[in-house]
Design a protein around this motif. Structure first.
Motif, PDB file in Angstrom:
ATOM      1  N   ALA A  41      83.704  23.870 -18.917  1.00 12.72           N
ATOM      2  CA  ALA A  41      83.239  25.178 -19.387  1.00 12.72           C
ATOM      3  C   ALA A  41      83.332  26.222 -18.279  1.00 12.72           C
ATOM      4  O   ALA A  41      83.741  27.366 -18.518  1.00 12.72           O
ATOM      5  N   LEU A  91      84.365  23.049 -26.258  1.00 14.71           N
ATOM      6  CA  LEU A  91      83.675  23.068 -24.968  1.00 14.71           C
ATOM      7  C   LEU A  91      82.160  23.098 -25.125  1.00 14.71           C
ATOM      8  O   LEU A  91      81.428  22.588 -24.286  1.00 14.71           O
ATOM      9  N   SER A  92      81.690  23.713 -26.221  1.00 12.13           N
ATOM     10  CA  SER A  92      80.253  23.892 -26.398  1.00 12.13           C
ATOM     11  C   SER A  92      79.572  22.688 -27.038  1.00 12.13           C
ATOM     12  O   SER A  92      78.354  22.536 -26.903  1.00 12.13           O
ATOM     13  N   LEU A 205      82.267  31.966 -24.958  1.00 12.79           N
ATOM     14  CA  LEU A 205      81.746  30.998 -23.998  1.00 12.79           C
ATOM     15  C   LEU A 205      80.380  31.423 -23.460  1.00 12.79           C
ATOM     16  O   LEU A 205      79.436  30.636 -23.429  1.00 12.79           O
ATOM     17  N   THR A 213      77.601  29.395 -17.079  1.00  6.69           N
ATOM     18  CA  THR A 213      78.843  28.635 -17.074  1.00  6.69           C
ATOM     19  C   THR A 213      79.814  29.131 -16.010  1.00  6.69           C
ATOM     20  O   THR A 213      80.845  28.504 -15.800  1.00  6.69           O
TER      21      THR A 213
END
Length: 303
Positions: A41, A91-92, A205, A213
């Motif tokens: 991330a 990614l999350s 993101l 991140t």
């Protein structure tokens, strides 16, 4: 401080590659940052933030020199943003440890794509009967005509890889060239639409995973290295052909991510064989014009 110096060097090398080849910033910087120990991330956020800053200047330049296809920029930008949502979504919801092998696979595929792209000699521009360069067919708006097949899918796939590893150019630019888009429009359009896709990746993101991140110092170090590399790349490209640069970059991606894949799959004892296979592929690509002269031949000049 040592880590920031390494990240600055990563930004320098990635920007140098991108300036010399017109692609590879995301793939190269992601490989180096992952190797430095950053989480997936953090890598994606850092790379995309850097791409937004550097991409705006590139997009303005391409716009001023009329190197963009407006409708194609919109189409790729919208589909790329949709793909970025998918990439960032992974990614999350998936842990960094589980994602690293996937990212290594994607970076290996990007490395193979770059290797294939630069295994062929740079094509000479065909000439018309009067010695002038042939002009592409234009549509009613004065833009070059080309195959529209699969462009939305290309944008989505480019957005997914950009959201995951910051790789947009190696996916989109060769696909546009393959569909007959003139090089100046392919590169200008891909670089311009990339700004929107990178910005969407960063926004999603930060909103979904949090501002933690990324580290501002890391981004600044990468941008500092990138800014220093830009004039160096512009100078070196006058003396070093793009083809060996592309092959060397692909070799770096293959070797670095082979290590990650061998560690993940428990094949560390066989790592030397995979390194040998990567070296063989790089060597084959370098010798391709001699071994396969017909496949790598330049197009014939029309007299």
């Amino acid at each position: 401080m040592d880590d920031l110096i390494l990240i600055g060097l990563a930004g320098f090398f990635a920007s140098f590659v991108d300036g010399a080849l017109g692609m590879g910033f995301g793939a190269t910087s992601s490989t180096l940052l992952l190797g430095a120990g950053l989480s997936p991330a953090a890598v994606s956020t850092t790379v995309n933030l850097a791409k937004v800053v550097t991409g705006v200047a590139a997009a303005v330049s391409h716009w001023r020199f009329r190197n963009i296809h407006p409708s194609l920029v919109i189409r790729l930008g919208l589909s790329g943003c949709a793909g970025a949502l998918i990439g960032v979504g992974l990614l999350s919801v998936v842990s960094g440890a589980a994602l690293k092998p996937l990212m290594a696979v994607l970076l290996t595929l990007v490395g193979l794509r770059i290797l294939f792209r630069f295994s062929r000699r740079v094509a000479a521009k065909p000439e018309s009967t009067n010695g002038a360069e042939d002009s592409p067919k234009l549509d009613k708006d004065g833009m070059p005509m080309f195959s529209q097949r699969g462009l939305t899918l290309i944008g989505v796939l480019g957005g997914v890889t950009n959201g995951l590893i910051g790789a947009w150019g190696p996916v989109v630019t060769p696909a546009l060239l393959h569909r007959g888009v003139p090089p100046r429009y392919a590169i200008g359009t891909a670089n311009t639409s990339e700004v929107a896709v990178a910005a969407a990746s960063v926004v999603v993101l930060i909103s979904s995973i949090g501002a933690g991140t990324f580290d501002v110092r890391v981004v600044a170090a990468m941008l500092g290295g990138g800014v220093l590399a830009a004039p160096v790349a512009a100078w070196v490209i006058r003396f070093v052909p793009a083809r060996p640069m592309g092959i060397a970059t692909a070799g770096l991606l293959l070797v670095t991510n082979t290590r990650e894949l061998c560690t993940w799959s428990g094949l560390e004892g066989e790592r030397v064989f995979f390194y040998a296979a990567a070296a063989a592929l790089v060597g084959l690509a370098a010798l391709a014009p001699r071994l396969f002269p017909t496949w790598t031949a330049r197009p014939q000049v029309t007299r």
